[in-house]
Write an enzyme that holds these catalytic residues in place. Sequence first.
Site, short mmCIF file in Angstrom:
data_model
loop_
_atom_site.label_atom_id
_atom_site.label_comp_id
_atom_site.label_asym_id
_atom_site.label_seq_id
_atom_site.Cartn_x
_atom_site.Cartn_y
_atom_site.Cartn_z
N ARG A 1 33.76 36.45 105.88
CA ARG A 1 34.89 37.35 105.61
C ARG A 1 35.55 37.63 106.94
O ARG A 1 34.98 38.32 107.81
CB ARG A 1 34.39 38.65 104.96
CG ARG A 1 35.50 39.64 104.61
CD ARG A 1 34.89 40.94 104.09
NE ARG A 1 35.90 41.94 103.81
CZ ARG A 1 36.41 42.20 102.61
NH1 ARG A 1 35.99 41.50 101.57
NH2 ARG A 1 37.32 43.14 102.44
N HIS B 1 41.68 34.62 98.83
CA HIS B 1 40.53 35.44 98.40
C HIS B 1 39.99 34.84 97.09
O HIS B 1 40.09 35.43 96.02
CB HIS B 1 41.00 36.88 98.17
CG HIS B 1 39.91 37.91 98.20
ND1 HIS B 1 38.57 37.57 98.23
CD2 HIS B 1 39.96 39.27 98.19
CE1 HIS B 1 37.85 38.67 98.25
NE2 HIS B 1 38.65 39.72 98.24
N GLN C 1 37.47 36.79 94.68
CA GLN C 1 38.14 37.83 93.91
C GLN C 1 38.87 37.23 92.71
O GLN C 1 38.80 37.76 91.60
CB GLN C 1 39.13 38.59 94.79
CG GLN C 1 39.89 39.69 94.06
CD GLN C 1 38.99 40.81 93.58
OE1 GLN C 1 38.27 41.40 94.36
NE2 GLN C 1 39.02 41.08 92.29
N ASP D 1 47.94 45.32 94.36
CA ASP D 1 47.06 45.49 95.50
C ASP D 1 47.71 46.50 96.44
O ASP D 1 48.88 46.87 96.26
CB ASP D 1 46.86 44.14 96.21
CG ASP D 1 45.75 44.15 97.25
OD1 ASP D 1 45.02 45.16 97.32
OD2 ASP D 1 45.62 43.15 97.98
N CYS E 1 42.18 44.77 92.91
CA CYS E 1 40.98 44.27 93.61
C CYS E 1 40.23 45.36 94.35
O CYS E 1 39.08 45.15 94.74
CB CYS E 1 41.36 43.14 94.57
SG CYS E 1 42.63 43.59 95.77
N ARG F 1 32.59 40.54 90.37
CA ARG F 1 32.40 39.89 91.66
C ARG F 1 30.95 39.44 91.80
O ARG F 1 30.66 38.34 92.29
CB ARG F 1 32.77 40.85 92.80
CG ARG F 1 34.25 41.09 93.01
CD ARG F 1 34.94 39.89 93.63
NE ARG F 1 34.37 39.54 94.90
CZ ARG F 1 34.69 40.09 96.07
NH1 ARG F 1 35.58 41.06 96.11
NH2 ARG F 1 34.14 39.66 97.19
#
Length: 318
Positions: free
Chosen positions: A115, A142, A145, A237, A277, A305
């Site tokens: 990450r 991502h 996600q 987001d 998310c 997730r």
Amino acid sequence: MAEETISLQANLTGRSVLTLLDLEAEEISALLDDAAYLKTRQRNGELYQPLLGKSLGMIFENASTRTRLSFEAGMTQLGGHALFLSSRDMQIGRGEPIQDTANVMSRYVDAVMIRTNSHAEVEEFSQHSNAPVINALTDNYHPCQALADLLTIKEAKGTLKGLKLCYVGDGNNVSHSLLVAAAKMGMEGVVATPPGYEPDREVVKRAEQVAQENGGSVKVTNDPDDAVVNADVIYTDVWASMGYEAEQSAKEKVFQPYQVNEKLVRQAKDDYIFLHCLPAHRGEEVHTDIIDGPHSEIYEEAENRLHVQKALLVAVIQ
């Protein structure tokens, strides 16, 4: 409960997953089926530990809640071990070349999760790693996600193909992965952003090509009202992504017309679902009545997730 021997569908042994472009539509479908199966087993308290004795190295340049918890818990549930590595605690944080870290680290662990901000760094790491590398978030993509999002949509709607997925907000890494995900699964993917904040043109172009191959479509617009017409899924987001918080005040005025609120969602289907998310800023990108309302699936989405990443870990390590 005793463990039984099962065989999951997805087989990605030894392969890195840096974006959903690395996977075929059939492989994504298999991962989603595996994740749903693992979710059922987990909720039933059934033991499944195919990664007993395996290790996952987790490199974090950024703060994390869901990513660290879901990968670490997931690896434990699969019988393996996850090692948390902050870049501040590694030699890579003091200037060691990525190729040296990748070559050495991949001799110690069975997979690496990263990450970080730079997608180019993850690509370089993958080139020098003997173990599969999973992108857990970069400035461009991502994918984990997006897999969780697809599973959540499929659970709520029973299918993916032909559904309209509308993202409203900043043209960031999440929007990129959602466009690719929608294109791969034959969905109608729409992104609405203020002028100047559109998704990367090359990502959009690639998603358009993928959509044509899979019977879907991709559209980018500056009109949020038009974008959400007949939407099955509305997604947003934060306006300023992690690492770009300095842009927050400048963006607030520009993005205000793109807030997901009661007025905007009236254009969507009556049974639309809302996704985010997380973390979320209630009252900014989304009104409280929406994110905490009856259409919201944000907590199921967050749980998913765990399940998609477990499916992915089994697929790349076994």
